[in-house]
Design a protein around this motif. Structure first.
Motif, PDB file in Angstrom:
ATOM      1  N   MET A  14      -9.105 -10.596  -4.787  1.00 38.25           N
ATOM      2  CA  MET A  14     -10.235  -9.815  -5.251  1.00 38.25           C
ATOM      3  C   MET A  14      -9.712  -8.577  -5.954  1.00 38.25           C
ATOM      4  O   MET A  14      -8.774  -7.942  -5.489  1.00 38.25           O
ATOM      5  CB  MET A  14     -11.091  -9.416  -4.055  1.00 38.25           C
TER       6      MET A  14
ATOM      7  N   PHE B 111     -10.983  -4.940  -8.269  1.00 36.02           N
ATOM      8  CA  PHE B 111     -12.054  -4.042  -8.719  1.00 36.02           C
ATOM      9  C   PHE B 111     -11.867  -3.659 -10.195  1.00 36.02           C
ATOM     10  O   PHE B 111     -12.405  -2.639 -10.637  1.00 36.02           O
ATOM     11  CB  PHE B 111     -12.075  -2.776  -7.856  1.00 36.02           C
TER      12      PHE B 111
ATOM     13  N   PRO C  20     -16.165  -5.498  -8.907  1.00 38.69           N
ATOM     14  CA  PRO C  20     -15.465  -6.199  -7.833  1.00 38.69           C
ATOM     15  C   PRO C  20     -15.785  -7.680  -7.820  1.00 38.69           C
ATOM     16  O   PRO C  20     -16.946  -8.073  -7.686  1.00 38.69           O
ATOM     17  CB  PRO C  20     -15.972  -5.503  -6.563  1.00 38.69           C
TER      18      PRO C  20
ATOM     19  N   GLU D 269       0.829  -1.205   0.000  1.00 35.19           N
ATOM     20  CA  GLU D 269       0.000   0.000   0.000  1.00 35.19           C
ATOM     21  C   GLU D 269       0.866   1.260   0.000  1.00 35.19           C
ATOM     22  O   GLU D 269       1.878   1.312   0.684  1.00 35.19           O
ATOM     23  CB  GLU D 269      -0.903   0.034   1.242  1.00 35.19           C
TER      24      GLU D 269
ATOM     25  N   ASN E  90     -14.319  -1.673 -12.464  1.00 31.15           N
ATOM     26  CA  ASN E  90     -15.381  -1.392 -11.491  1.00 31.15           C
ATOM     27  C   ASN E  90     -16.316  -2.580 -11.300  1.00 31.15           C
ATOM     28  O   ASN E  90     -17.498  -2.402 -11.013  1.00 31.15           O
ATOM     29  CB  ASN E  90     -16.184  -0.145 -11.891  1.00 31.15           C
TER      30      ASN E  90
ATOM     31  N   SER F  17      -0.716  -4.968   3.970  1.00 34.70           N
ATOM     32  CA  SER F  17      -1.912  -5.522   4.609  1.00 34.70           C
ATOM     33  C   SER F  17      -2.227  -6.868   3.971  1.00 34.70           C
ATOM     34  O   SER F  17      -1.555  -7.298   3.028  1.00 34.70           O
ATOM     35  CB  SER F  17      -3.109  -4.566   4.441  1.00 34.70           C
ATOM     36  N   ASP F  18      -3.266  -7.530   4.491  1.00 33.08           N
ATOM     37  CA  ASP F  18      -3.809  -8.763   3.916  1.00 33.08           C
ATOM     38  C   ASP F  18      -2.742  -9.821   3.612  1.00 33.08           C
ATOM     39  O   ASP F  18      -2.643 -10.321   2.481  1.00 33.08           O
ATOM     40  CB  ASP F  18      -4.576  -8.461   2.609  1.00 33.08           C
TER      41      ASP F  18
ATOM     42  N   THR G 158      -2.170   8.322   0.794  1.00 30.27           N
ATOM     43  CA  THR G 158      -3.014   8.653   1.936  1.00 30.27           C
ATOM     44  C   THR G 158      -4.250   7.764   1.934  1.00 30.27           C
ATOM     45  O   THR G 158      -4.528   7.062   0.969  1.00 30.27           O
ATOM     46  CB  THR G 158      -3.468  10.114   1.866  1.00 30.27           C
ATOM     47  N   ARG G 159      -5.009   7.818   3.032  1.00 33.45           N
ATOM     48  CA  ARG G 159      -6.210   6.989   3.131  1.00 33.45           C
ATOM     49  C   ARG G 159      -7.150   7.193   1.948  1.00 33.45           C
ATOM     50  O   ARG G 159      -7.730   6.240   1.432  1.00 33.45           O
ATOM     51  CB  ARG G 159      -6.976   7.342   4.396  1.00 33.45           C
ATOM     52  N   THR G 160      -7.314   8.442   1.523  1.00 32.83           N
ATOM     53  CA  THR G 160      -8.297   8.723   0.474  1.00 32.83           C
ATOM     54  C   THR G 160      -7.735   8.487  -0.928  1.00 32.83           C
ATOM     55  O   THR G 160      -8.488   8.510  -1.897  1.00 32.83           O
ATOM     56  CB  THR G 160      -8.799  10.179   0.568  1.00 32.83           C
ATOM     57  N   LYS G 161      -6.425   8.287  -1.020  1.00 36.63           N
ATOM     58  CA  LYS G 161      -5.811   8.036  -2.338  1.00 36.63           C
ATOM     59  C   LYS G 161      -4.907   6.822  -2.244  1.00 36.63           C
ATOM     60  O   LYS G 161      -3.760   6.846  -2.682  1.00 36.63           O
ATOM     61  CB  LYS G 161      -4.982   9.253  -2.789  1.00 36.63           C
TER      62      LYS G 161
ATOM     63  N   LEU H  16      -7.376  -6.858  -3.286  1.00 35.97           N
ATOM     64  CA  LEU H  16      -7.509  -7.185  -1.869  1.00 35.97           C
ATOM     65  C   LEU H  16      -7.345  -8.689  -1.660  1.00 35.97           C
ATOM     66  O   LEU H  16      -7.560  -9.488  -2.572  1.00 35.97           O
ATOM     67  CB  LEU H  16      -8.893  -6.772  -1.351  1.00 35.97           C
ATOM     68  N   THR H  17      -7.008  -9.053  -0.436  1.00 30.13           N
ATOM     69  CA  THR H  17      -7.096 -10.409   0.120  1.00 30.13           C
ATOM     70  C   THR H  17      -6.531 -11.533  -0.768  1.00 30.13           C
ATOM     71  O   THR H  17      -7.243 -12.472  -1.112  1.00 30.13           O
ATOM     72  CB  THR H  17      -8.568 -10.762   0.471  1.00 30.13           C
TER      73      THR H  17
ATOM     74  N   LYS I 298      -3.067   0.141  -4.094  1.00 33.52           N
ATOM     75  CA  LYS I 298      -2.796  -1.198  -3.580  1.00 33.52           C
ATOM     76  C   LYS I 298      -2.326  -2.117  -4.705  1.00 33.52           C
ATOM     77  O   LYS I 298      -2.901  -2.123  -5.778  1.00 33.52           O
ATOM     78  CB  LYS I 298      -4.059  -1.775  -2.928  1.00 33.52           C
TER      79      LYS I 298
END
Lengths: 439, 181
Positions: free
Chosen positions: A225, A227, A232, A179, A230, A430-431, A182-185, A211-212, A188
């Motif tokens: 997973m 996206f 997911p 990752e 768009n 993460s993950d 920032t949180r909003t941008k 993710l995951t 991953k």
């Protein structure tokens, strides 16, 4: 490399008596890690390989082995500065035990690196009980020159398994989500590395939110997973070719995928019109079987290692709790009754524990319980500890720890709750998921 | 859109956006705050808030800006771990329904989002519940479901950075997003 040991770990009493074999008891409770000497492996011949000279490989291999053993929290590799002599082939086969005793080494891991006519190498690994003056194990590993690192991990696994009675976990890999931003941008990417952080590489570009990731039992594929477009849904990544393929033809979101232990099925969640249930997808026949129903959120399924049961989380009782069902969806029963919420369960590859995320009191921690829900123990406590994953031998848990600033990283902890350590990654992480032992 | 503004100096635009910001209802505050993006200090005020606030004449009918202006925002908020629409959320979605009836060719995606204080996979499911709460409400108002799609981002796309209840409250949301034609 961060190798700070938060706590000492566990091991058996020194084996001064010949009758008691040298042994590390990983369940014995809080004790001192075993002092162990891992001198540079001796060059079996003077040849040069594409990975360096046998002398250079021998030095690096010893460092990899010492680092592996140290990271377990069960061993304390002695500073190489404490022993001045260079180990030659004769010393490998017939160690000077009195000399090793003077620096209080209880075990000795030594060996040789020899180049082969085909350009590869043979790494010979020897382990000794210093006080008994006896050999514990020996094994040779023939590999390409570039494969010396894996041979070193296999040597460390041999030592670990002989001294603990458990299978090793060092010759393995970790896949996770890298990752940045920032949180909003947040950007991953899937990333993979050896268990000790070597050989790190990114698998995806960061263009799509991913993710995951989780390994297939054969380790050559990863389900995750994405996206992408768009949409997911669950994907499969093939490591050798880099090929990425969406799983099935579902109009609804699919997520939380895991392989069955035989690698023939995926289990995942599908959210249809606000209702999330668990489904099994047969990778050969492409057929889908619904395993749960009802209005609750049923997600995070994970198979028992024998493939007969699935643990999952559901909020059907009002808040997130853990449930176990038969692999066909029958016999669903709740197993978690502790305070707060219990989520993201993962069945240990040994079958003896289920790791999970506990939320309560504004904190997130990782814990374990028996598959029947008994013996619950919280192992960690953080602002946001989540996403537990098991080492191949079921004795260590990887997890992601997030802080208030939005940063996150990988950590590991023993199932005893000891030896909590940061796992170094180039960026935030993460993950995590841990591969089985490599063949 | 911006051709109405070329003579305004940059500073004036920024001041205009700043002056208008407090009047906006909380539901519209999910737009990324310009102050949180130091690497692009001027872009956001020019592109978005300034044009929105300079009057309906600069807004393309049927656009996201049009929805925001006509309905007072494109976002509804949820309580912790809830997907229930409260009175304020229903009032906002009623305006979205009115706007959708007035713009019959527009299709929208209902995005469901969560705060970060939940596990990742559960939050994907919870975001799906929130998106469907908003979608189902619009459907009960007579909007053709063929015009309504949903997507959950779980906790992956917070509207605002922060680790306090004020930030979490703004991140627990469903957003009515106009689909590009």
């Amino acid at each position: 490399m961060r190798l700070i040991l938060f706590t000492a770990a566990l091991f058996a009493a020194p084996a001064f008596a010949q009758s008691a074999p040298l042994r590390v008891d990983i369940n014995a409770g809080l004790m001192q890690p075993m002092p162990i000497a891992v001198p540079a492996f001796a060059p079996g011949n003077g040849a040069s390989t594409e990975a360096g000279t046998t002398t250079q490989i021998g030095e690096r291999a010893a460092q990899v082995i010492a680092n592996d053993l140290k990271s377990s929290g069960l061993f304390r590799p002695l500073d190489p500065a404490a022993y001045t002599t260079t180990v030659g082939i004769d010393d490998v086969l017939k160690p000077d035990f009195p000399a090793w005793r003077t620096i209080a080494a209880q075990a000795l891991v030594t060996g040789t690196v020899t180049s082969n006519p085909d350009g590869g190498i043979t790494l010979a690994c020897y382990a000794y009980d210093v006080f008994a003056g006896a050999e514990i194990a020996r094994q040779g590993f023939v590999t390409t020159a570039a494969g010396w690192r894996r041979a070193a991990h296999k040597c460390a696994d041999l030592v670990y398994s002989r001294l603990t009675g458990e299978s090793g976990y060092f010759d393995s890999r970790i896949v996770y989500v890298s990752e940045t931003g920032t949180r909003t941008k947040r950007i991953k990417r899937l990333a993979i590395m050896d268990q000790d952080g070597a050989g790190h590489r990114f698998l995806t570009s960061g263009q799509n939110l991913v993710l995951t990731p989780r390994f297939a039992p054969g380790q050559q594929t990863i389900t995750y997973m994405s996206f992408e477009n768009n949409r997911p849904r669950v994907w499969i990544y093939t490591l050798g070719s880099g090929r990425q393929e969406a799983v099935g033809q579902f109009s609804a979101m699919t997520f939380a995928p895991r392989f069955s232990p035989d690698g023939q099925n995926l289990v995942f969640s599908m959210a249809v019109g606000g209702n999330t249930d668990i489904y099994r997808f047969n990778l050969a026949t492409r057929s889908t079987t619904r395993l749960t129903s009802g209005p609750g959120i049923d997600t995070s399924p994970s198979y028992s290692p024998d493939g007969t049961k699935i643990v999952f989380e559901s909020d059907r009782g009002g808040s997130q709790q853990l449930y176990v069902m038969n692999a066909d969806g029958s016999g669903q029963s709740r197993i978690s009754f502790g305070e707060g919420r219990s989520a993201s369960p993962v069945w240990s590859p040994r079958g003896d524990y289920i790791a999970f995320t506990r939320m309560g009191g504004g904190r997130f921690g990782v814990g374990v319980m028996r598959p029947d829900g008994s013996g619950e123990r919280l192992l960690t406590n953080g602002f946001q500890d989540e996403s537990p994953a098991w080492s191949p031998n079921g004795r260590v848990i990887l997890f992601a720890r997030g802080d208030r600033s939005g940063r996150s990283g990988l950590w590991s902890v023993d199932i005893s709750g000891l030896n909590e350590r940061r796992i170094a990654t180039p960026l935030d992480a993460s993950d995590p998921a841990w591969s089985p032992l490599l063949p | 859109m911006t051709r109405h503004l070329p003579k305004l100096p940059l500073l004036a635009l920024v001041l205009l956006a700043a002056a208008c910001a407090p009047k906006k209802p909380p539901a519209t505050m999910e737009a990324p705050p310009a102050s949180a993006r130091p690497e692009t200090p001027a872009a956001a005020p020019i592109d978005r808030p300034a044009t929105v606030e300079t009057g309906a004449s600069s807004i393309v009918p049927g656009s996201q800006d049009d929805l925001r202006a006509q309905a007072g925002g494109d976002t509804v908020l949820f309580a912790y771990d809830s997907y229930e629409l409260d009175g304020e959320a229903r009032a906002t979605l009623l305006k979205h329904a009115t706007w959708l009836r007035a713009n019959p060719n527009v299709r929208v995606t209902l995005e469901g989002h969560c705060d970060e204080r939940g596990t990742r996979e559960y939050n994907l499911a919870l975001g799906d519940r929130r998106a469907n709460s908003a979608k189902n409400f619009l459907a009960t108002q007579g909007i053709d479901v063929a015009r309504l799609s949903t997507i959950s981002y779980g906790k992956e796309k917070p509207a605002v950075d922060g680790a306090d209840e004020a930030a979490y409250a703004r991140n627990r949301r469903a957003v009515t997003m106009v689909m590009s034609r």
